[in-house]
Write an enzyme that holds these catalytic residues in place. Structure first.
Site, PDB file in Angstrom:
ATOM      1  N   GLU A 129       0.906  -1.496   0.194  1.00  0.00           N
ATOM      2  CA  GLU A 129      -0.065   0.257  -0.446  1.00  0.00           C
ATOM      3  C   GLU A 129       0.945   1.448   0.345  1.00  0.00           C
ATOM      4  O   GLU A 129       1.401   1.721   0.999  1.00  0.00           O
ATOM      5  CB  GLU A 129      -0.885  -0.302   1.138  1.00  0.00           C
ATOM      6  CG  GLU A 129      -1.977   0.705   0.910  1.00  0.00           C
ATOM      7  CD  GLU A 129      -2.526   1.682   2.592  1.00  0.00           C
ATOM      8  OE1 GLU A 129      -3.566   1.374   1.852  1.00  0.00           O
ATOM      9  OE2 GLU A 129      -2.091   1.270   3.800  1.00  0.00           O
ATOM     10  N   HIS A 150      -4.930   6.430  -2.604  1.00  0.00           N
ATOM     11  CA  HIS A 150      -4.618   7.602  -2.009  1.00  0.00           C
ATOM     12  C   HIS A 150      -4.734   8.661  -2.932  1.00  0.00           C
ATOM     13  O   HIS A 150      -3.465   8.428  -3.294  1.00  0.00           O
ATOM     14  CB  HIS A 150      -3.592   6.663  -0.984  1.00  0.00           C
ATOM     15  CG  HIS A 150      -3.774   6.307  -0.019  1.00  0.00           C
ATOM     16  ND1 HIS A 150      -3.952   7.300   1.119  1.00  0.00           N
ATOM     17  CD2 HIS A 150      -4.003   5.018   0.627  1.00  0.00           C
ATOM     18  CE1 HIS A 150      -4.107   6.386   2.525  1.00  0.00           C
ATOM     19  NE2 HIS A 150      -4.386   4.641   2.178  1.00  0.00           N
ATOM     20  N   ALA A 198      -9.589   8.556   1.614  1.00  0.00           N
ATOM     21  CA  ALA A 198      -8.302   8.734   1.251  1.00  0.00           C
ATOM     22  C   ALA A 198      -8.347   8.895  -0.228  1.00  0.00           C
ATOM     23  O   ALA A 198      -7.175   8.785  -0.974  1.00  0.00           O
ATOM     24  CB  ALA A 198      -6.601   7.804   1.944  1.00  0.00           C
ATOM     25  N   ASP A 206     -17.133  -0.237   9.145  1.00  0.00           N
ATOM     26  CA  ASP A 206     -16.895  -0.370  10.345  1.00  0.00           C
ATOM     27  C   ASP A 206     -17.859   0.872  10.668  1.00  0.00           C
ATOM     28  O   ASP A 206     -17.814   1.125  12.812  1.00  0.00           O
ATOM     29  CB  ASP A 206     -15.536  -0.502  10.842  1.00  0.00           C
ATOM     30  CG  ASP A 206     -14.790   0.944  10.533  1.00  0.00           C
ATOM     31  OD1 ASP A 206     -15.605   2.429   9.409  1.00  0.00           O
ATOM     32  OD2 ASP A 206     -13.876   1.139  10.966  1.00  0.00           O
ATOM     33  N   HIS A 259     -15.099   4.463   9.516  1.00  0.00           N
ATOM     34  CA  HIS A 259     -14.099   5.199   8.167  1.00  0.00           C
ATOM     35  C   HIS A 259     -15.501   5.236   6.958  1.00  0.00           C
ATOM     36  O   HIS A 259     -14.889   6.543   6.517  1.00  0.00           O
ATOM     37  CB  HIS A 259     -13.227   3.741   7.257  1.00  0.00           C
ATOM     38  CG  HIS A 259     -12.136   3.072   8.113  1.00  0.00           C
ATOM     39  ND1 HIS A 259     -12.281   2.448   9.476  1.00  0.00           N
ATOM     40  CD2 HIS A 259     -11.033   4.218   7.724  1.00  0.00           C
ATOM     41  CE1 HIS A 259     -10.999   2.900   9.654  1.00  0.00           C
ATOM     42  NE2 HIS A 259      -9.676   3.755   8.767  1.00  0.00           N
ATOM     43  N   ASP A 266      -9.439  -3.385   6.993  1.00  0.00           N
ATOM     44  CA  ASP A 266      -8.356  -2.902   7.198  1.00  0.00           C
ATOM     45  C   ASP A 266      -7.611  -2.412   8.599  1.00  0.00           C
ATOM     46  O   ASP A 266      -7.217  -1.416   8.723  1.00  0.00           O
ATOM     47  CB  ASP A 266      -8.545  -0.541   7.109  1.00  0.00           C
ATOM     48  CG  ASP A 266      -7.642   0.124   6.451  1.00  0.00           C
ATOM     49  OD1 ASP A 266      -6.836  -0.045   5.800  1.00  0.00           O
ATOM     50  OD2 ASP A 266      -7.472   1.000   7.379  1.00  0.00           O
ATOM     51  N   LEU A 286      -7.071   9.432  11.991  1.00  0.00           N
ATOM     52  CA  LEU A 286      -7.908   7.429  12.372  1.00  0.00           C
ATOM     53  C   LEU A 286      -6.659   6.972  11.533  1.00  0.00           C
ATOM     54  O   LEU A 286      -6.934   7.255   9.852  1.00  0.00           O
ATOM     55  CB  LEU A 286      -8.922   7.930  11.269  1.00  0.00           C
ATOM     56  CG  LEU A 286      -9.700   6.522  11.213  1.00  0.00           C
ATOM     57  CD1 LEU A 286     -10.123   5.895  11.795  1.00  0.00           C
ATOM     58  CD2 LEU A 286     -10.975   6.921  10.395  1.00  0.00           C
TER      59      LEU A 286
END
Length: 374
Positions: A128, A193, A218, A245, A248, A270, A296
């Protein structure tokens, strides 16, 4: 060879009752009505529990208090495997956050060594980063974010040959030639990202990127005049992972995304673990993890909890929620010929759970282990 009976079976395509699963060695030999079980065959009474394909988590950073970035070792992969299997995950991609090239090459070799030594559960390595849009780096260490160079890309591709490898990148940070080089390699590429515009993201998808990493987090958002990477993902045929969750992304956001994307949306955790020993420092904060600045940084989610949230909080039917944690991620990493389904010829990898969706045991490559006394 043995048969599982007295269970509800979520095969991925069907929901079966009064059927048995015959397992031979590591594979599923047959799925037959219970009355057809050979009288000489050993059977296991499943006590009325439900069985589904075990989960496949393609983005998890460590477990048991050990992050792969901080302790890039076979032991960290083993700790992660031992932790997540108790919540029904049999296969996972250990994930390395943005880091210098020498650490990437070390992680590749460690993952190869783990598999060569017979390590269980590792479906591959997820790199990542570090080739991200700087404003969308999230909790990744700022000094490690960089533009790709031809030399680095060649080294990563060459070193990772023979290892299932997945890489999240910001496609707008790559030259046309660099992106084509990666797409022509064995590495599976995912967009994330990223500050990509709708046009940039759509162009990257047209070139061959068919996955998006943790939808909404992101990345460039869906705006009225600029749909961004989120809008391009909706308006395409690509897969996207999501972290259900409630932290996020909100549950209504998961619901809307599911309606837009259908079978292209799947669950990742994640998940990180509390570890402040290295460059990445994650602190448990109840239902999430944060870094030392309070940003976070990763989830405290398990795959079974992701299924529960999709089912009970989002309203996705249970059988589809289970597919989002097994069938679809297996497809996303191109391992859907062996993982993610209960079908003849597939590996015998299954999660066992009760009516409250509590994991009772797991079957991995034909081996049954109960987690609770029954």
């Amino acid at each position: 060879m043995y048969a599982l009976k007295n269970c509800k079976i979520y095969t991925s395509s069907k929901i079966l009752e009064q059927h048995a699963i015959v397992i031979k060695d590591e594979s599923i030999l047959q799925i037959i009505p219970e009355e057809q079980i050979d009288s000489e065959l050993s059977t296991v009474d499943m006590r009325g529990y439900s069985i589904a394909p075990s989960f496949v988590d393609i983005q998890i950073y460590g477990g048991g208090g050990s992050l792969f970035n901080s302790s890039t070792s076979i032991q960290t992969i083993q700790k992660t495997y031992q932790e997540i299997r108790r919540s029904g995950t049999s296969h996972f991609q250990i994930t390395l956050s943005s880091t210098p090239l020498d650490k990437i090459l070390e992680a590749i070799q460690v993952a190869k060594d783990y598999l060569a030594q017979g390590g269980k559960g590792l479906a591959g390595l997820h790199l990542e980063g570090p080739y991200f849009s700087f404003p969308k780096r999230g909790a990744h260490v700022a000094e490690f974010i960089r533009k790709p160079t031809n030399e680095e890309l060649i080294q990563v591709v060459e070193a990772s040959k023979g290892l299932p490898t997945y890489m999240t990148i910001a496609p707008e940070e790559f030259t046309k030639e660099q992106l084509e080089y990666l797409l022509d390699s064995h590495i599976i590429i995912s967009a994330g990202h990223s500050s990509a515009t709708y046009e940039q993201a759509t162009e990257a998808f047209d070139k061959g990127i068919k996955r998006v990493t943790h939808l909404f987090n992101a990345m460039s958002q869906f705006q009225s005049r600029e749909p961004g990477l989120v809008g391009a993902t909706y308006d395409s045929d690509v897969w996207a992972s999501i972290i259900p969750d409630g932290v996020h992304v909100s549950y209504p956001t998961v619901s809307i995304s599911k309606k837009m994307m259908g079978e292209r949306l799947f669950i990742i955790t994640d998940a990180v673990t509390e570890d402040i020993s290295g460059d990445y420092k994650f602190i448990h904060a109840g239902d999430r993890y944060v870094d030392t600045n309070g940003i976070l940084s990763g989830s405290a989610l398990s795959m079974i909890q992701g299924v529960i949230n999709c089912y009970l909080k989002v309203g996705i039917p249970l059988d589809e929620s289970l597919r989002m944690a097994s069938t679809y991620p297996a497809q996303a990493i191109q391992q859907d010929q062996t993982l993610g389904k209960i079908e003849e010829g597939f590996q015998a990898n299954m999660v066992i759970f009760n009516e409250d969706l509590e994991v009772q045991g797991i079957i991995e490559q034909g081996y049954l282990e109960w987690f609770l006394e029954i």
